[in-house]
Write a protein that holds these residues in place. Structure first.
Motif, PDB file in Angstrom:
ATOM      1  N   ALA A  88       0.829  -1.207   0.000  1.00 59.08           N
ATOM      2  CA  ALA A  88       0.000   0.000   0.000  1.00 59.08           C
ATOM      3  C   ALA A  88       0.861   1.254   0.000  1.00 59.08           C
ATOM      4  O   ALA A  88       0.593   2.206  -0.746  1.00 59.08           O
ATOM      5  CB  ALA A  88      -0.929  -0.008   1.214  1.00 59.08           C
ATOM      6  N   VAL A  89       1.908   1.271   0.816  1.00 62.01           N
ATOM      7  CA  VAL A  89       2.768   2.450   0.895  1.00 62.01           C
ATOM      8  C   VAL A  89       3.518   2.663  -0.416  1.00 62.01           C
ATOM      9  O   VAL A  89       3.645   3.784  -0.904  1.00 62.01           O
ATOM     10  CB  VAL A  89       3.756   2.315   2.072  1.00 62.01           C
ATOM     11  N   THR A  90       4.010   1.574  -0.999  1.00 59.28           N
ATOM     12  CA  THR A  90       4.730   1.677  -2.267  1.00 59.28           C
ATOM     13  C   THR A  90       3.817   2.202  -3.372  1.00 59.28           C
ATOM     14  O   THR A  90       4.227   3.014  -4.209  1.00 59.28           O
ATOM     15  CB  THR A  90       5.310   0.306  -2.658  1.00 59.28           C
ATOM     16  N   LEU A  91       2.574   1.740  -3.382  1.00 56.95           N
ATOM     17  CA  LEU A  91       1.615   2.229  -4.361  1.00 56.95           C
ATOM     18  C   LEU A  91       1.425   3.736  -4.215  1.00 56.95           C
ATOM     19  O   LEU A  91       1.429   4.480  -5.199  1.00 56.95           O
ATOM     20  CB  LEU A  91       0.284   1.503  -4.192  1.00 56.95           C
ATOM     21  N   LEU A  92       1.288   4.214  -2.985  1.00 56.50           N
ATOM     22  CA  LEU A  92       1.123   5.649  -2.760  1.00 56.50           C
ATOM     23  C   LEU A  92       2.381   6.418  -3.149  1.00 56.50           C
ATOM     24  O   LEU A  92       2.298   7.528  -3.701  1.00 56.50           O
ATOM     25  CB  LEU A  92       0.766   5.913  -1.297  1.00 56.50           C
ATOM     26  N   GLU A  93       3.555   5.846  -2.871  1.00 59.58           N
ATOM     27  CA  GLU A  93       4.810   6.486  -3.279  1.00 59.58           C
ATOM     28  C   GLU A  93       4.845   6.673  -4.795  1.00 59.58           C
ATOM     29  O   GLU A  93       5.187   7.751  -5.298  1.00 59.58           O
ATOM     30  CB  GLU A  93       5.998   5.621  -2.850  1.00 59.58           C
ATOM     31  N   ASN A  94       4.487   5.629  -5.507  1.00 57.17           N
ATOM     32  CA  ASN A  94       4.519   5.692  -6.966  1.00 57.17           C
ATOM     33  C   ASN A  94       3.494   6.690  -7.501  1.00 57.17           C
ATOM     34  O   ASN A  94       3.759   7.425  -8.466  1.00 57.17           O
ATOM     35  CB  ASN A  94       4.254   4.303  -7.551  1.00 57.17           C
ATOM     36  N   PHE A 162       2.459   2.386  12.848  1.00 52.56           N
ATOM     37  CA  PHE A 162       3.010   3.722  12.707  1.00 52.56           C
ATOM     38  C   PHE A 162       2.577   4.606  13.866  1.00 52.56           C
ATOM     39  O   PHE A 162       1.486   4.473  14.383  1.00 52.56           O
ATOM     40  CB  PHE A 162       2.528   4.356  11.391  1.00 52.56           C
ATOM     41  N   ASP A 163       3.455   5.533  14.211  1.00 52.93           N
ATOM     42  CA  ASP A 163       3.127   6.496  15.246  1.00 52.93           C
ATOM     43  C   ASP A 163       2.081   7.484  14.743  1.00 52.93           C
ATOM     44  O   ASP A 163       1.694   7.468  13.580  1.00 52.93           O
ATOM     45  CB  ASP A 163       4.382   7.251  15.688  1.00 52.93           C
ATOM     46  N   GLU A 164       1.657   8.378  15.632  1.00 53.06           N
ATOM     47  CA  GLU A 164       0.623   9.345  15.268  1.00 53.06           C
ATOM     48  C   GLU A 164       1.018  10.122  14.022  1.00 53.06           C
ATOM     49  O   GLU A 164       2.163  10.535  13.861  1.00 53.06           O
ATOM     50  CB  GLU A 164       0.371  10.317  16.421  1.00 53.06           C
ATOM     51  N   SER A 165       0.055  10.311  13.168  1.00 53.40           N
ATOM     52  CA  SER A 165       0.289  11.007  11.923  1.00 53.40           C
ATOM     53  C   SER A 165       0.363  12.503  12.165  1.00 53.40           C
ATOM     54  O   SER A 165       0.085  12.990  13.258  1.00 53.40           O
ATOM     55  CB  SER A 165      -0.843  10.700  10.951  1.00 53.40           C
ATOM     56  N   PHE A 166       0.761  13.254  11.142  1.00 54.65           N
ATOM     57  CA  PHE A 166       0.919  14.698  11.284  1.00 54.65           C
ATOM     58  C   PHE A 166       0.310  15.402  10.093  1.00 54.65           C
ATOM     59  O   PHE A 166       0.068  14.788   9.058  1.00 54.65           O
ATOM     60  CB  PHE A 166       2.394  15.059  11.395  1.00 54.65           C
ATOM     61  N   VAL A 167       0.045  16.682  10.252  1.00 52.43           N
ATOM     62  CA  VAL A 167      -0.357  17.507   9.115  1.00 52.43           C
ATOM     63  C   VAL A 167       0.914  17.995   8.460  1.00 52.43           C
ATOM     64  O   VAL A 167       1.715  18.693   9.064  1.00 52.43           O
ATOM     65  CB  VAL A 167      -1.219  18.693   9.574  1.00 52.43           C
ATOM     66  N   ILE A 168       1.118  17.608   7.218  1.00 50.20           N
ATOM     67  CA  ILE A 168       2.396  17.913   6.578  1.00 50.20           C
ATOM     68  C   ILE A 168       2.593  19.421   6.434  1.00 50.20           C
ATOM     69  O   ILE A 168       1.636  20.167   6.285  1.00 50.20           O
ATOM     70  CB  ILE A 168       2.506  17.220   5.199  1.00 50.20           C
ATOM     71  N   MET A 206      -2.899   7.986   4.320  1.00 50.99           N
ATOM     72  CA  MET A 206      -2.006   7.319   5.270  1.00 50.99           C
ATOM     73  C   MET A 206      -2.593   7.382   6.677  1.00 50.99           C
ATOM     74  O   MET A 206      -2.567   6.408   7.430  1.00 50.99           O
ATOM     75  CB  MET A 206      -0.633   7.992   5.257  1.00 50.99           C
ATOM     76  N   HIS A 207      -3.121   8.557   7.033  1.00 51.54           N
ATOM     77  CA  HIS A 207      -3.631   8.767   8.387  1.00 51.54           C
ATOM     78  C   HIS A 207      -4.961   8.057   8.616  1.00 51.54           C
ATOM     79  O   HIS A 207      -5.180   7.476   9.689  1.00 51.54           O
ATOM     80  CB  HIS A 207      -3.809  10.274   8.625  1.00 51.54           C
ATOM     81  N   GLY A 208      -5.849   8.091   7.618  1.00 52.24           N
ATOM     82  CA  GLY A 208      -7.192   7.588   7.814  1.00 52.24           C
ATOM     83  C   GLY A 208      -7.447   6.167   7.353  1.00 52.24           C
ATOM     84  O   GLY A 208      -8.442   5.559   7.760  1.00 52.24           O
ATOM     85  N   GLN A 209      -6.558   5.626   6.500  1.00 50.35           N
ATOM     86  CA  GLN A 209      -6.790   4.267   5.992  1.00 50.35           C
ATOM     87  C   GLN A 209      -5.652   3.301   6.331  1.00 50.35           C
ATOM     88  O   GLN A 209      -5.876   2.271   6.962  1.00 50.35           O
ATOM     89  CB  GLN A 209      -7.002   4.309   4.470  1.00 50.35           C
ATOM     90  N   VAL A 210      -4.444   3.654   5.903  1.00 47.50           N
ATOM     91  CA  VAL A 210      -3.334   2.704   6.070  1.00 47.50           C
ATOM     92  C   VAL A 210      -2.950   2.546   7.534  1.00 47.50           C
ATOM     93  O   VAL A 210      -2.834   1.429   8.047  1.00 47.50           O
ATOM     94  CB  VAL A 210      -2.112   3.151   5.243  1.00 47.50           C
ATOM     95  N   ARG A 211      -2.733   3.677   8.233  1.00 49.35           N
ATOM     96  CA  ARG A 211      -2.254   3.588   9.611  1.00 49.35           C
ATOM     97  C   ARG A 211      -3.244   2.878  10.537  1.00 49.35           C
ATOM     98  O   ARG A 211      -2.839   2.000  11.319  1.00 49.35           O
ATOM     99  CB  ARG A 211      -1.922   4.977  10.154  1.00 49.35           C
ATOM    100  N   PRO A 212      -4.560   3.199  10.490  1.00 46.92           N
ATOM    101  CA  PRO A 212      -5.477   2.465  11.379  1.00 46.92           C
ATOM    102  C   PRO A 212      -5.496   0.963  11.109  1.00 46.92           C
ATOM    103  O   PRO A 212      -5.565   0.167  12.042  1.00 46.92           O
ATOM    104  CB  PRO A 212      -6.842   3.108  11.066  1.00 46.92           C
TER     105      PRO A 212
END
Length: 383
Positions: A88-94, A162-168, A206-212
């Motif tokens: 999932a992360v690699t897909l988002l990176e691409n 993953f730790d708590e996400s952030f607002v970039i 990342m914050h709302g789907q992958v991390r949870p």
């Protein structure tokens, strides 16, 4: 092997597919008046946080790659979960790389921060050493105080979480906009929509789907915890003393609602005693012989109980209550006021009846009506 081939084909298909996700994320699938209210924030950082928290479900970035999220949730072991998270992360990176190459006016600081986050997520799937080598060992904080990356250490024995996400960081190149309240049609608002929101969508996913999904506990652990909570709730209702309907109602309300049992929230370790009638055996030494001991009615006006759990059972239940007492004792007023101390299901009390001391011992009337029906049962209550 088929899963590997399918994942590769799926990733390639998604990479060449047109990016149509931003429109859905930007409107968050809300009616115009709701969206206007949604955007009525104090500043753009708060608006970005709102999008991150509330709109991830409207993004189509993962597309059919949602299968990776499903695999994360259904993984039975850390290795399978780690593999699905990496996909999932690699897909988002691409996809972010593709977006960057085809859209010229994205906010560079936002792109850099999001690229860094995705890279660090994948490093977190490897080892602490990989995080250090990837430059992910420290927080990145902007000069204006906006939030950067958060310590991406992988947690031992639990797969990738993953730790708590952030607002970039955003509007680093448009600092004047960072503190402004969003104004429709303004230069800053156009910049937010055009240069930053497309990148923020990746953060939201990342914050709302992958991390949870990556952080959720394995099904067997959830089952054990649910069972433990169920036992504690059962012990709360059976081992901390009988509660009349009004006591249950008030104690539930004081805990914030009437659905905590259904939700299996943490069982309480204390409660109030309110208007609780019971009976006791009273003693007064000034009454004539043969009349010094009588049954006495006790109304616990207001009190408090506290206990602790051991092995999912409530133990050492301590309580104290202010009481009104009623007894037909010779040469003593029938009514009095006093106090009662409780340990588990048993209690001792003192009350003053017209200046005369009256002492009492009791077992909760409710427990007599609903408690054990054998000596062994009562002995168990004393444990």
């Amino acid at each position: 092997m088929q899963d590997v081939i399918r994942s590769a084909v799926l990733a390639c298909a998604l990479l060449v597919a047109p990016t149509a996700a931003h429109a859905e994320f930007a409107t968050c699938d809300k009616a115009s008046d709701e969206l206007a209210s949604f955007r009525d924030r104090d500043n753009y950082i708060e608006l970005a946080a709102a999008y991150t928290n509330e709109c991830s479900g409207q993004s189509l970035l993962l597309g059919e790659g949602q299968i990776f999220i499903d695999r994360i949730r259904s993984a039975d072991d850390p290795e399978s979960r780690q593999k699905s998270v990496r996909q999932a992360v690699t897909l988002l990176e691409n996809q972010l790389s593709k977006l960057t190459s085809t859209t010229a006016d994205l906010d560079e600081a936002a792109v850099a921060a999001m690229s860094k986050e995705l890279a660090c997520e994948n490093h977190a799937l490897d080892s602490r050493a990989a995080l250090v080598d990837g430059g992910c060992e420290h927080n990145l904080v902007n000069e204006d105080g906006t939030v950067g990356l958060q310590k991406w250490w992988p947690r031992a024995n639990s797969g990738p979480v993953f730790d708590e996400s952030f607002v970039i960081p955003f509007f680093a190149t448009n600092a004047a906009c960072a503190g402004q309240k969003p104004t429709p049609g303004s230069v800053c608002d156009q910049a937010f929509d055009r240069t930053f929101l497309p990148v923020l969508e990746f953060q939201s996913v990342m914050h709302g789907q992958v991390r949870p999904a990556a952080n959720q506990k394995p099904a067997d652990q959830i089952t054990v915890e649910y069972s433990d909570r169920h036992r504690r709730w059962k012990s709360y209702l059976s081992d901390t003393g009988f509660q009349y309907p009004w006591e249950l109602t008030i104690n539930r309300a004081l805990r914030g609602g009437f659905d905590e049992i259904a939700q299996r929230e943490r069982a309480p370790t204390s409660r109030f005693i309110i208007g609780h009638p019971t009976v006791a055996l009273s003693y007064n030494d000034t009454s004539p012989d043969g009349n010094q001991t009588q049954a006495m009615g006790v109304l616990k006006l207001l009190g408090f109980k506290r206990w602790q759990y051991s092995g999912n059972r409530a133990r050492h239940v301590l309580g104290i209550s202010a009481t009104a007492t009623f007894a037909d004792l010779a040469e003593v007023d029938d009514t009095g006021l006093g106090v009662m101390l409780e340990y588990n299901q048993f209690a001792v009390g003192w009350s003053s009846h017209g200046g005369e001391d009256v002492f009492s011992v009791s077992v909760d009337l409710g427990e007599l009506l609903s408690g054990p029906n054998s000596i062994e049962g009562w002995l168990k209550k004393l444990e």
